[in-house]
Design an enzyme around this catalytic site. Sequence first.
Site, PDB file in Angstrom:
ATOM      1  N   LYS A 139       0.842  -1.204   0.000  1.00 53.89           N
ATOM      2  CA  LYS A 139       0.000   0.000   0.000  1.00 53.89           C
ATOM      3  C   LYS A 139       0.878   1.255   0.000  1.00 53.89           C
ATOM      4  CE  LYS A 139      -3.722  -2.593   2.019  1.00 53.89           C
ATOM      5  NZ  LYS A 139      -4.426  -3.105   3.196  1.00 53.89           N
ATOM      6  N   GLN A 188      -5.097  -1.742   9.243  1.00 54.43           N
ATOM      7  CA  GLN A 188      -4.807  -3.032   8.615  1.00 54.43           C
ATOM      8  C   GLN A 188      -5.403  -4.180   9.436  1.00 54.43           C
ATOM      9  OE1 GLN A 188      -3.336  -3.582   5.585  1.00 54.43           O
ATOM     10  NE2 GLN A 188      -3.775  -5.747   5.913  1.00 54.43           N
ATOM     11  N   ASP A 218     -11.537   2.141   3.423  1.00 54.53           N
ATOM     12  CA  ASP A 218     -11.906   0.749   3.145  1.00 54.53           C
ATOM     13  C   ASP A 218     -13.417   0.556   3.067  1.00 54.53           C
ATOM     14  OD1 ASP A 218      -9.730  -0.933   2.692  1.00 54.53           O
ATOM     15  OD2 ASP A 218      -9.228  -1.067   4.822  1.00 54.53           O
TER      16      ASP A 218
END
Length: 289
Positions: A53, A97, A120
């Site tokens: 990322k 994460q 997300d």
Amino acid sequence: MAVIIDGKKASGEILRFLQLMVADIKLKHNIAPTLAVILVGDDPASKVYVSKKEEMAKKIGFNSLMINLPDGTGQKEIAEKIEELNQDDEVNAILVQLPLPDYLDSHALINGISPMKDVDGFTPYNFGLLATGKESVVPCTALGIMKLLEEYNIQLAGKNVTIVGRSNIVGKPLAHLMMAKNATVTVAHSKTENLKEHTLNADILVCATGKKHLITSDMVKEGAVVIDVGITRGEDGKLAGDVDYENVKEKASFITPVPGGVGPMTIAMLAYNTYKLFAIQKAFPEGSK
Ligand code: NDP
């Protein structure tokens, strides 16, 4: 023999487009989107995902803020860090994460991310918008699959779709996106009886279980579109999907490989969502890709 859906190519085009948008904004306004990523502990797979990322962010021209917190960091401390990022006008997108270490309440922490910075699309607020068919930030893998189908001109209206796997990050959001496109969606899981009956009925079959080669060619309808989300690493170190690719590709009309199918699209959609949040916050035009 199926058409191989090239996720690398499709994601490359999206990333190049975003790169140009960001370069243009930097030139004209001297600002760039900032993506903040929180990693707790040192799970090796999570570390790899986070570094990918970071690599993507650099490539596009985003600012990236990588926050590594040691295993054992308390719930309260992480929640405070998230709130600090929520309040920071320089930060446009926040990602925690997953999976977090077991001692933490992931749901509560994700819920603490401002929906305006929830890159997300995992907050209950954004998930609620998605489930009710409203504009929202959509989880990256599900969005990436929709973009791939669009890219290959694969229609959903009236089609039977079977999604194997019902996780909050893949199966559930994808089911909502596909229903919104007028597909008839079946969601299967580990307690589903007669899985084969459901997979054989699918015009479009999506597998997201993490069970290597769960889907064999006898479970696939002739001419079906097969999307393989699963990633497992075999003892030989090679990556494999949920689908017995070599045999299923002889029967499917379209198929995604592993690697090189859905995976690159997930990263591209993270870039897309980061840019989208930035554009909304700063009232810049959103990317059209
Ligand atoms: P989860 O473990 O959260 O969910 C797996 C799902 O598969 C569950 O719903 C589970 O059912 C179902 N399942 C497990 N075994 C079977 C079985 N034998 N038959 C039918 N259903 C089964 O996984 P994720 O959704 O997070 O990820 C799934 C896979 O996709 C993993 O390999 C992951 O690495 C990969 N992945 C890939 C991404 C990419 O970018 N390519 C992004 C995200 C994930 P139940 O609910 O009953 O337990």
